[in-house]
Design a protein around this motif. Structure first.
Motif, PDB file in Angstrom:
ATOM      1  N   ARG A 244       0.685  -1.046   0.043  1.00 32.75           N
ATOM      2  CA  ARG A 244      -0.164   0.766  -0.159  1.00 32.75           C
ATOM      3  C   ARG A 244       0.563   1.326   0.114  1.00 32.75           C
ATOM      4  O   ARG A 244       0.511   1.566  -0.982  1.00 32.75           O
ATOM      5  CB  ARG A 244      -0.690   0.251   1.253  1.00 32.75           C
ATOM      6  N   ASP A 245       1.902   0.838   1.498  1.00 30.42           N
ATOM      7  CA  ASP A 245       2.533   2.956   1.186  1.00 30.42           C
ATOM      8  C   ASP A 245       4.153   3.025   0.011  1.00 30.42           C
ATOM      9  O   ASP A 245       3.914   4.031   0.038  1.00 30.42           O
ATOM     10  CB  ASP A 245       3.154   2.398   2.852  1.00 30.42           C
TER      11      ASP A 245
ATOM     12  N   ASP B 102      -4.763  -0.216   8.554  1.00 31.23           N
ATOM     13  CA  ASP B 102      -4.885   0.989   8.838  1.00 31.23           C
ATOM     14  C   ASP B 102      -4.814   1.776  10.405  1.00 31.23           C
ATOM     15  O   ASP B 102      -4.951   3.238  10.801  1.00 31.23           O
ATOM     16  CB  ASP B 102      -6.630   0.893   9.697  1.00 31.23           C
ATOM     17  N   ASN B 103      -3.832   1.154  10.825  1.00 35.01           N
ATOM     18  CA  ASN B 103      -3.311   1.834  11.908  1.00 35.01           C
ATOM     19  C   ASN B 103      -1.691   1.916  11.892  1.00 35.01           C
ATOM     20  O   ASN B 103      -0.791   2.235  12.789  1.00 35.01           O
ATOM     21  CB  ASN B 103      -3.526   1.440  12.991  1.00 35.01           C
ATOM     22  N   LEU B 104      -1.048   1.189  10.774  1.00 35.29           N
ATOM     23  CA  LEU B 104       0.281   0.960  10.385  1.00 35.29           C
ATOM     24  C   LEU B 104       0.988   1.844   9.557  1.00 35.29           C
ATOM     25  O   LEU B 104      -0.145   1.778   8.390  1.00 35.29           O
ATOM     26  CB  LEU B 104       0.626  -0.214  10.343  1.00 35.29           C
ATOM     27  N   ALA B 105       1.762   2.540   9.178  1.00 38.48           N
ATOM     28  CA  ALA B 105       2.647   2.952   8.444  1.00 38.48           C
ATOM     29  C   ALA B 105       4.306   2.560   8.201  1.00 38.48           C
ATOM     30  O   ALA B 105       4.877   2.394   8.985  1.00 38.48           O
ATOM     31  CB  ALA B 105       2.401   4.454   8.455  1.00 38.48           C
ATOM     32  N   ALA B 106       4.292   2.671   7.209  1.00 34.95           N
ATOM     33  CA  ALA B 106       6.095   2.231   6.577  1.00 34.95           C
ATOM     34  C   ALA B 106       6.591   3.064   6.647  1.00 34.95           C
ATOM     35  O   ALA B 106       6.612   4.562   5.778  1.00 34.95           O
ATOM     36  CB  ALA B 106       6.193   2.147   5.300  1.00 34.95           C
ATOM     37  N   LEU B 107       7.604   3.375   7.655  1.00 32.43           N
ATOM     38  CA  LEU B 107       8.488   4.502   8.006  1.00 32.43           C
ATOM     39  C   LEU B 107      10.627   4.463   7.853  1.00 32.43           C
ATOM     40  O   LEU B 107      10.436   2.671   8.955  1.00 32.43           O
ATOM     41  CB  LEU B 107       8.623   5.083   9.023  1.00 32.43           C
ATOM     42  N   CYS B 108      10.853   5.009   6.950  1.00 31.04           N
ATOM     43  CA  CYS B 108      12.421   4.521   7.481  1.00 31.04           C
ATOM     44  C   CYS B 108      12.954   4.705   8.553  1.00 31.04           C
ATOM     45  O   CYS B 108      12.422   5.605   9.520  1.00 31.04           O
ATOM     46  CB  CYS B 108      13.157   5.092   6.027  1.00 31.04           C
ATOM     47  N   ARG B 109      13.639   3.939   8.819  1.00 27.85           N
ATOM     48  CA  ARG B 109      15.027   4.150   9.955  1.00 27.85           C
ATOM     49  C   ARG B 109      14.874   5.882  10.590  1.00 27.85           C
ATOM     50  O   ARG B 109      14.735   6.475  11.559  1.00 27.85           O
ATOM     51  CB  ARG B 109      15.956   3.042  10.129  1.00 27.85           C
ATOM     52  N   ARG B 110      15.089   6.653  10.146  1.00 23.02           N
ATOM     53  CA  ARG B 110      15.719   7.785  10.035  1.00 23.02           C
ATOM     54  C   ARG B 110      14.759   8.966  10.250  1.00 23.02           C
ATOM     55  O   ARG B 110      14.747   9.897  11.293  1.00 23.02           O
ATOM     56  CB  ARG B 110      16.525   8.660   9.101  1.00 23.02           C
ATOM     57  N   HIS B 111      12.334   8.728   9.592  1.00 21.06           N
ATOM     58  CA  HIS B 111      11.941   9.703   9.303  1.00 21.06           C
ATOM     59  C   HIS B 111      11.058   8.466  11.114  1.00 21.06           C
ATOM     60  O   HIS B 111      10.354   9.067  11.392  1.00 21.06           O
ATOM     61  CB  HIS B 111      11.103   9.231   8.319  1.00 21.06           C
ATOM     62  N   HIS B 112      10.829   7.280  11.505  1.00 22.59           N
ATOM     63  CA  HIS B 112      11.133   6.807  12.311  1.00 22.59           C
ATOM     64  C   HIS B 112      11.357   7.737  13.708  1.00 22.59           C
ATOM     65  O   HIS B 112      10.636   8.039  14.559  1.00 22.59           O
ATOM     66  CB  HIS B 112      11.117   5.608  12.251  1.00 22.59           C
ATOM     67  N   ARG B 113      13.031   7.694  13.957  1.00 23.50           N
ATOM     68  CA  ARG B 113      13.552   8.033  15.164  1.00 23.50           C
ATOM     69  C   ARG B 113      12.907  10.042  15.290  1.00 23.50           C
ATOM     70  O   ARG B 113      13.010  10.036  15.203  1.00 23.50           O
ATOM     71  CB  ARG B 113      14.476   8.124  14.764  1.00 23.50           C
TER      72      ARG B 113
ATOM     73  N   ARG C 177       4.642  14.868  14.027  1.00 16.84           N
ATOM     74  CA  ARG C 177       3.610  13.673  14.704  1.00 16.84           C
ATOM     75  C   ARG C 177       2.749  13.536  13.033  1.00 16.84           C
ATOM     76  O   ARG C 177       3.049  14.751  12.040  1.00 16.84           O
ATOM     77  CB  ARG C 177       2.913  14.157  15.724  1.00 16.84           C
ATOM     78  N   TYR C 178       2.092  12.839  13.320  1.00 18.31           N
ATOM     79  CA  TYR C 178       1.349  12.477  11.297  1.00 18.31           C
ATOM     80  C   TYR C 178      -0.169  11.999  12.198  1.00 18.31           C
ATOM     81  O   TYR C 178      -0.396  10.906  13.615  1.00 18.31           O
ATOM     82  CB  TYR C 178       1.683  11.972  10.707  1.00 18.31           C
ATOM     83  N   GLU C 179      -0.933  11.934  11.318  1.00 19.05           N
ATOM     84  CA  GLU C 179      -2.175  11.331  11.731  1.00 19.05           C
ATOM     85  C   GLU C 179      -2.783  10.584  10.124  1.00 19.05           C
ATOM     86  O   GLU C 179      -2.073  11.015   9.398  1.00 19.05           O
ATOM     87  CB  GLU C 179      -3.003  11.488  12.221  1.00 19.05           C
ATOM     88  N   THR C 180      -3.070   9.213  10.527  1.00 14.30           N
ATOM     89  CA  THR C 180      -3.995   9.025   9.165  1.00 14.30           C
ATOM     90  C   THR C 180      -5.584   9.126   9.285  1.00 14.30           C
ATOM     91  O   THR C 180      -6.958   9.193   9.642  1.00 14.30           O
ATOM     92  CB  THR C 180      -4.654   7.225   9.201  1.00 14.30           C
ATOM     93  N   THR C 181      -5.668   9.627   8.036  1.00 13.01           N
ATOM     94  CA  THR C 181      -7.133  10.357   7.211  1.00 13.01           C
ATOM     95  C   THR C 181      -8.167   8.790   6.977  1.00 13.01           C
ATOM     96  O   THR C 181      -8.895   9.175   6.735  1.00 13.01           O
ATOM     97  CB  THR C 181      -7.039  11.704   6.737  1.00 13.01           C
ATOM     98  N   GLU C 182      -7.047   7.830   5.932  1.00 13.87           N
ATOM     99  CA  GLU C 182      -7.824   7.116   6.114  1.00 13.87           C
ATOM    100  C   GLU C 182      -6.525   6.315   5.218  1.00 13.87           C
ATOM    101  O   GLU C 182      -5.856   6.283   5.624  1.00 13.87           O
ATOM    102  CB  GLU C 182      -8.602   7.065   4.834  1.00 13.87           C
ATOM    103  N   PRO C 183      -6.548   4.621   4.851  1.00 15.90           N
ATOM    104  CA  PRO C 183      -5.426   3.797   4.872  1.00 15.90           C
ATOM    105  C   PRO C 183      -4.941   4.195   3.944  1.00 15.90           C
ATOM    106  O   PRO C 183      -5.592   4.706   3.018  1.00 15.90           O
ATOM    107  CB  PRO C 183      -6.607   3.043   4.902  1.00 15.90           C
ATOM    108  N   GLY C 184      -3.732   4.769   4.152  1.00 15.81           N
ATOM    109  CA  GLY C 184      -2.622   4.877   2.787  1.00 15.81           C
ATOM    110  C   GLY C 184      -2.534   6.892   2.936  1.00 15.81           C
ATOM    111  O   GLY C 184      -2.065   7.091   1.545  1.00 15.81           O
TER     112      GLY C 184
ATOM    113  N   ARG D 198       0.860  13.682   2.467  1.00 15.08           N
ATOM    114  CA  ARG D 198       1.550  12.008   1.836  1.00 15.08           C
ATOM    115  C   ARG D 198      -0.017  11.418   1.284  1.00 15.08           C
ATOM    116  O   ARG D 198      -0.479  10.699   2.984  1.00 15.08           O
ATOM    117  CB  ARG D 198       2.253  12.201   2.600  1.00 15.08           C
ATOM    118  N   ASP D 199      -0.127  10.878   0.143  1.00 18.94           N
ATOM    119  CA  ASP D 199      -0.920   9.838   0.099  1.00 18.94           C
ATOM    120  C   ASP D 199      -0.069   8.883  -1.392  1.00 18.94           C
ATOM    121  O   ASP D 199       1.253   8.859  -1.663  1.00 18.94           O
ATOM    122  CB  ASP D 199      -2.193  10.328  -0.677  1.00 18.94           C
ATOM    123  N   ARG D 200      -1.003   8.251  -2.409  1.00 18.48           N
ATOM    124  CA  ARG D 200      -0.448   7.205  -2.968  1.00 18.48           C
ATOM    125  C   ARG D 200      -0.022   8.677  -4.149  1.00 18.48           C
ATOM    126  O   ARG D 200       0.679   7.918  -4.782  1.00 18.48           O
ATOM    127  CB  ARG D 200      -1.196   6.457  -3.589  1.00 18.48           C
ATOM    128  N   THR D 201      -0.008   9.749  -4.789  1.00 23.59           N
ATOM    129  CA  THR D 201      -0.257  10.328  -5.844  1.00 23.59           C
ATOM    130  C   THR D 201       1.551  11.138  -5.058  1.00 23.59           C
ATOM    131  O   THR D 201       1.984  12.048  -6.103  1.00 23.59           O
ATOM    132  CB  THR D 201      -1.385  11.210  -5.884  1.00 23.59           C
TER     133      THR D 201
END
Length: 160
Positions: free
Chosen positions: A59-60, A97-108, A116-123, A137-140
């Motif tokens: 998805r991401d 719907d509550n998980l997101a891919a974050l590279c290690r740098r951006h996860h830290r 901070r971030y929130e999900t408005t819908e999956p992805g 940030r979305d699929r586009t």
């Protein structure tokens, strides 16, 4: 019949192309089940199942931090709403719907850098910087949305 190849910008391949690749000794072909990105998957506990992990990666595609292009296959899966290890029923679920891919740098950066971030819908993710700038940030891709509050220091950000 068609296929998707991950390392080639997810382009669609013809059956003939797949057949030709299958005959080459330097190519490994892995056939995986179709993933319905509309399906919501959840598991108990903190660690996602392989099926959930694959769903979020597909998805991401990349790290979901604005403008990051690092491959999601090498990213951490982050709970957008934090998982409560002491009271799992009160924290964010381990779900697609509550998980997101974050590279290690951006996860830290998210964990220790006041982003901070929130999900408005999956992805689909809305990020807020420490100074109040927001980004979608979305699929586009990624784009700025504006300021969450007017000036740094004049209004408290939400959840402060």
């Amino acid at each position: 019949m068609s296929g998707r190849i991950e390392q080639a910008s997810q382009r669609v391949l013809s059956v003939e192309q797949i057949r030709a690749w299958c005959g080459r000794p330097d190519v490994t072909v892995v056939v995986k089940p179709i993933i319905d990105l509309r399906e919501r998957l959840e598991c108990k506990g903190y660690e996602p199942t392989e099926k959930i992990r694959e769903h979020v990666i597909v998805r991401d595609g990349t790290c979901v931090f604005p403008w990051c292009g690092r491959n999601a296959r090498h990213a951490d899966l982050d709970h957008v709403v934090p998982y409560d290890h002491d009271h799992p029923d009160r924290g964010g679920p381990t779900s697609t719907d509550n998980l997101a891919a974050l590279c290690r740098r951006h996860h830290r950066l998210k964990t220790h850098g006041r982003w901070r971030y929130e999900t408005t819908e999956p992805g689909v993710f809305v990020w807020t910087s420490p100074l109040g700038w927001t980004y979608l940030r979305d699929r586009t891709g990624s784009r700025p949305l504006g300021r969450a509050w007017t000036e740094p220091g004049t209004a408290q950000p939400p959840d402060s």
